[in-house]
Each structure stands twice: as C-alpha cells, then as structure tokens.
Design a protein around this motif. Structure first.
Motif, short mmCIF file in Angstrom:
data_model
loop_
_atom_site.label_atom_id
_atom_site.label_comp_id
_atom_site.label_asym_id
_atom_site.label_seq_id
_atom_site.Cartn_x
_atom_site.Cartn_y
_atom_site.Cartn_z
N ALA A 75 -101.61 -77.45 -15.84
CA ALA A 75 -101.40 -77.36 -17.05
C ALA A 75 -102.38 -76.58 -17.97
CB ALA A 75 -100.86 -78.35 -17.84
N GLU A 76 -103.55 -77.22 -17.82
CA GLU A 76 -104.93 -76.61 -18.54
C GLU A 76 -105.04 -75.18 -17.95
OE1 GLU A 76 -108.87 -78.74 -19.59
OE2 GLU A 76 -108.94 -77.83 -17.67
N ASP A 77 -104.90 -75.01 -16.76
CA ASP A 77 -105.06 -73.72 -16.06
C ASP A 77 -104.16 -72.74 -16.73
OD1 ASP A 77 -106.92 -74.65 -14.45
OD2 ASP A 77 -105.71 -74.55 -12.76
N TRP A 95 -115.29 -71.72 -30.90
CA TRP A 95 -115.04 -73.30 -31.28
C TRP A 95 -114.47 -74.08 -30.22
CZ3 TRP A 95 -112.95 -72.61 -37.19
CH2 TRP A 95 -114.12 -72.01 -37.92
N LYS A 96 -113.78 -73.51 -29.33
CA LYS A 96 -113.20 -74.43 -28.26
C LYS A 96 -114.20 -74.71 -27.14
CE LYS A 96 -111.33 -74.61 -24.04
NZ LYS A 96 -112.05 -74.35 -23.07
N VAL A 97 -115.00 -74.02 -27.06
CA VAL A 97 -116.12 -74.07 -25.98
C VAL A 97 -117.15 -75.14 -26.64
CG1 VAL A 97 -117.72 -72.87 -24.64
CG2 VAL A 97 -115.46 -72.06 -24.87
N LEU A 111 -100.98 -63.76 -37.23
CA LEU A 111 -101.24 -62.65 -37.74
C LEU A 111 -100.62 -61.26 -36.54
CD1 LEU A 111 -104.71 -62.50 -39.18
CD2 LEU A 111 -102.65 -62.50 -40.53
N MET A 112 -100.47 -61.76 -35.34
CA MET A 112 -99.97 -60.90 -34.44
C MET A 112 -98.68 -60.87 -34.51
SD MET A 112 -101.53 -62.33 -30.88
CE MET A 112 -102.92 -61.71 -30.07
N VAL A 113 -97.90 -61.68 -34.97
CA VAL A 113 -96.22 -61.58 -35.14
C VAL A 113 -95.79 -60.35 -35.80
CG1 VAL A 113 -94.11 -62.89 -35.74
CG2 VAL A 113 -96.10 -64.12 -34.84
N TRP A 170 -106.46 -63.88 -20.99
CA TRP A 170 -105.74 -62.65 -21.13
C TRP A 170 -105.06 -62.02 -22.25
CZ3 TRP A 170 -106.56 -59.18 -17.71
CH2 TRP A 170 -107.03 -59.54 -16.36
N SER A 171 -104.71 -62.88 -23.42
CA SER A 171 -104.46 -62.47 -24.62
C SER A 171 -105.49 -61.89 -25.13
CB SER A 171 -103.84 -63.66 -25.34
OG SER A 171 -103.49 -63.29 -26.70
N LEU A 172 -106.70 -62.55 -25.12
CA LEU A 172 -107.72 -61.96 -25.90
C LEU A 172 -108.35 -60.59 -25.40
CD1 LEU A 172 -109.99 -62.36 -28.13
CD2 LEU A 172 -111.41 -63.88 -26.32
N ARG A 173 -108.23 -60.68 -24.05
CA ARG A 173 -108.69 -59.34 -23.27
C ARG A 173 -107.54 -58.13 -23.58
NH1 ARG A 173 -109.44 -62.35 -17.27
NH2 ARG A 173 -111.51 -63.11 -17.89
N GLY A 176 -97.39 -72.97 -23.58
CA GLY A 176 -97.94 -73.88 -23.04
C GLY A 176 -98.58 -75.11 -23.52
N TYR A 177 -99.18 -74.81 -24.46
CA TYR A 177 -99.97 -75.66 -25.75
C TYR A 177 -98.95 -76.94 -26.11
CZ TYR A 177 -101.57 -77.51 -30.06
OH TYR A 177 -101.74 -78.43 -31.32
N LEU A 178 -97.94 -76.25 -26.64
CA LEU A 178 -96.53 -76.90 -27.20
C LEU A 178 -96.12 -77.69 -26.31
CD1 LEU A 178 -94.90 -74.70 -29.64
CD2 LEU A 178 -96.53 -76.06 -30.23
C1 HEM Z 1 -100.84 -70.02 -31.24
C2 HEM Z 1 -101.83 -70.62 -31.43
C3 HEM Z 1 -102.95 -71.20 -30.52
C4 HEM Z 1 -103.02 -72.12 -29.98
C5 HEM Z 1 -102.30 -73.81 -30.46
C6 HEM Z 1 -104.07 -72.47 -28.97
C7 HEM Z 1 -104.46 -73.51 -28.45
C8 HEM Z 1 -105.32 -73.47 -27.30
C9 HEM Z 1 -105.86 -74.49 -26.52
C10 HEM Z 1 -105.37 -76.05 -26.69
C11 HEM Z 1 -106.72 -74.22 -25.75
C12 HEM Z 1 -107.94 -75.20 -24.84
C13 HEM Z 1 -106.91 -75.54 -23.70
C14 HEM Z 1 -107.56 -76.38 -22.88
O1 HEM Z 1 -109.00 -76.72 -22.95
O2 HEM Z 1 -107.04 -77.18 -22.00
C15 HEM Z 1 -107.07 -72.82 -26.12
C16 HEM Z 1 -108.21 -72.08 -25.45
C17 HEM Z 1 -108.18 -70.44 -25.59
N1 HEM Z 1 -107.32 -69.90 -26.36
FE1 HEM Z 1 -106.05 -70.64 -27.55
N2 HEM Z 1 -104.42 -71.05 -28.94
C18 HEM Z 1 -103.85 -70.25 -29.78
C19 HEM Z 1 -103.70 -68.88 -29.94
C20 HEM Z 1 -104.59 -68.03 -29.29
C21 HEM Z 1 -104.80 -66.63 -29.35
C22 HEM Z 1 -103.82 -65.82 -30.45
C23 HEM Z 1 -105.67 -66.32 -28.23
C24 HEM Z 1 -106.06 -64.97 -28.01
C25 HEM Z 1 -105.79 -63.88 -28.88
C26 HEM Z 1 -106.15 -67.62 -27.88
C27 HEM Z 1 -107.18 -67.43 -26.84
C28 HEM Z 1 -107.66 -68.60 -26.18
C29 HEM Z 1 -108.85 -68.36 -25.41
C30 HEM Z 1 -109.67 -67.10 -24.99
C31 HEM Z 1 -109.23 -69.85 -24.79
C32 HEM Z 1 -110.29 -70.34 -23.94
C33 HEM Z 1 -109.93 -69.83 -22.48
C34 HEM Z 1 -110.97 -70.33 -21.68
O3 HEM Z 1 -111.85 -71.35 -21.76
O4 HEM Z 1 -110.93 -69.85 -20.60
N3 HEM Z 1 -105.57 -68.55 -28.24
N4 HEM Z 1 -106.26 -72.40 -26.96
#
Ligand code: HEM
Length: 201
Positions: free
Chosen positions: A34-36, A160-162, A120-122, A44-47, A88-90
């Motif tokens: 799930a995390e993967d 902020w995630k890292v 903002l993407m929508v 990939w979205s960011l790329r 995936g998150y939901l």
């Molecule tokens: C819709 C709102 C979003 C939510 C709720 C969300 C949620 C999350 C969560 C929970 C993680 C961490 C997953 C984990 O550690 O298991 C994550 C990681 C990430 N998200 Fe999002 N995200 C959102 C939108 C986006 C968007 C729009 C982008 C890019 C355009 C993005 C790019 C990333 C990246 C690059 C990571 C880290 C990937 C990695 O560490 O390899 N996210 N996100």
C-alpha cells in the motif's frame, strides 16, 4: 514525427502504473505494498508535473517549438498519477474515514500541502481541452499559471513528508527553482526598463 512521439509519451506515461500493478500482483513490492502504491504514484505525479513545466524553457533554449504539443499530455499524466495517489491514500491510509482525512488536513501540514497541490490541478485538468482553451481565451493562460503554485505546493509536500534525508526532495525543489527562475529571468528581460532619471540642471 508527431505521430510517433505522442504514442511514445503515452506508453512511457502508463509504464510506471503497469510496472506497479505487475509488482503488486506478483509480490515484487516491499513488505508494505500500500505504501509502495502511494509513494510511487506520488513521485511520478511530481515527475510529470516538472516535465510539463520543463517544456517552455526547453523550447526557448533549443528553439524546438514542436515540444509544446506534448505539454498537455505530460500535465494530464501528472494529474492522473495524483488521482491514483490520492485514491491510494484514501483507501489504504485512511480506509475512507473522511473524518480522519479532515483531521489529517488540519493537523498534518504535509497533507495540507498535498491537497493544495491536488486541488489546483483539478481546474487545470478540466480546462485542458481545446474547447476550454478557445472559450477562455487570454484567461486560460492566467488560470494555467496556477500550475506554478501547484508545483511549489507539491515540492513542499514532499519536503515536509520526508523526515530523515531530504536530499531527494531538495533535488526536486532545486529543479523546480531552476524552471521557475528561468521564467522569471525571461520575464524581467521582456519588461521595459524604468526610464533613466532626468539629469539635474
Ligand atoms: C491529494 C492530496 C494528497 C495527499 C492526501 C497525499 C498524501 C501523501 C502521503 C500520505 C504520502 C506518504 C506516503 C507514505 O509515507 O506512506 C505522500 C507522499 C508523496 N506525495 Fe502525496 N499526497 C497528495 C498529493 C500529492 C501531489 C499532488 C503530489 C505531486 C504532484 C504528491 C507527491 C508526493 C510525493 C513525491 C511523495 C513522496 C514519495 C516518496 O517518498 O518517494 N502528493 N503523499
């Protein structure tokens, strides 16, 4: 050339998803599939978002105007992966408990930044069709500047995630800074210079 490149980008665009599905179905993921799924689709979205932002600078630097034809496709792939990422998150992180999602939004700044990037993407995805481009006219370009804010929010979301090693998100942040910096530099050069002060008599 165009007939070849577009399908090629299409194939390259779905490859990460095909690979991810294959990895999940054949048990080639980590112990936490799930995390993967969330991490792979997020990155990939960011790329794709950064690739779409790279088109204008590349076009200006190389003079290859044909590149513009591929920008929309790249942007739509960014949106597509963001949708799968959000789904995936939901599904896997919050099991569709929307009260928890709202609590996350309020308490976890990295989730807030991700939501801003996604929200903002929508409108950008919706108005990416020829019909919308025609009917919005000049306002279309103004609206599509939101992509800069979305990309900044996405990079902040990643930063902020890292928690431990920020090297990778910082590289993406640097790339975004270069892409936006070039635009600002070109914009400044286009603006008329302020008139020189009149000489004192
Ligand atoms: C819709 C709102 C979003 C939510 C709720 C969300 C949620 C999350 C969560 C929970 C993680 C961490 C997953 C984990 O550690 O298991 C994550 C990681 C990430 N998200 Fe999002 N995200 C959102 C939108 C986006 C968007 C729009 C982008 C890019 C355009 C993005 C790019 C990333 C990246 C690059 C990571 C880290 C990937 C990695 O560490 O390899 N996210 N996100």
């Amino acid at each position: 050339m165009r007939r070849l490149v577009k399908p090629l980008i299409g194939v390259l665009g779905v490859l990460p998803l095909v690979w991810l599905t294959f990895a999940v179905l054949t048990g080639r993921t980590s112990a936490n599939p799930a995390e993967d799924i969330i991490l792979t689709t997020g990155i990939w979205s960011l790329r794709f978002l950064l690739a779409s932002l790279a088109i204008t600078p590349l076009r200006r630097l190389t003079g290859w105007n044909v590149l513009i034809q591929y920008r929309r496709m790249l942007g739509l792939f960014a949106f597509f992966y963001a949708c799968v990422h959000l789904a995936g998150y939901l599904a896997f992180d919050r099991f569709f408990a929307f009260d928890e999602v709202f609590a996350d939004l309020a308490k976890r700044p990295f989730i807030t930044a991700g939501m801003v990037a996604f929200a903002l993407m929508v409108p950008l995805a919706i108005t990416s069709t020829r019909g919308w481009i025609r009917s919005l006219g000049r306002r279309w370009q103004l609206l599509h500047r939101l992509v800069y804010v979305s990309a900044i929010a996405a990079v902040i979301h990643y930063l902020w995630k890292v928690k431990a090693d920020s090297t990778l998100p910082l590289r993406y942040a640097l790339l975004l800074a270069v892409l936006l910096g070039l635009r600002l530099w070109w914009l400044r050069r286009r603006l008329p210079r302020p008139a020189a002060a009149a000489p004192a008599r």
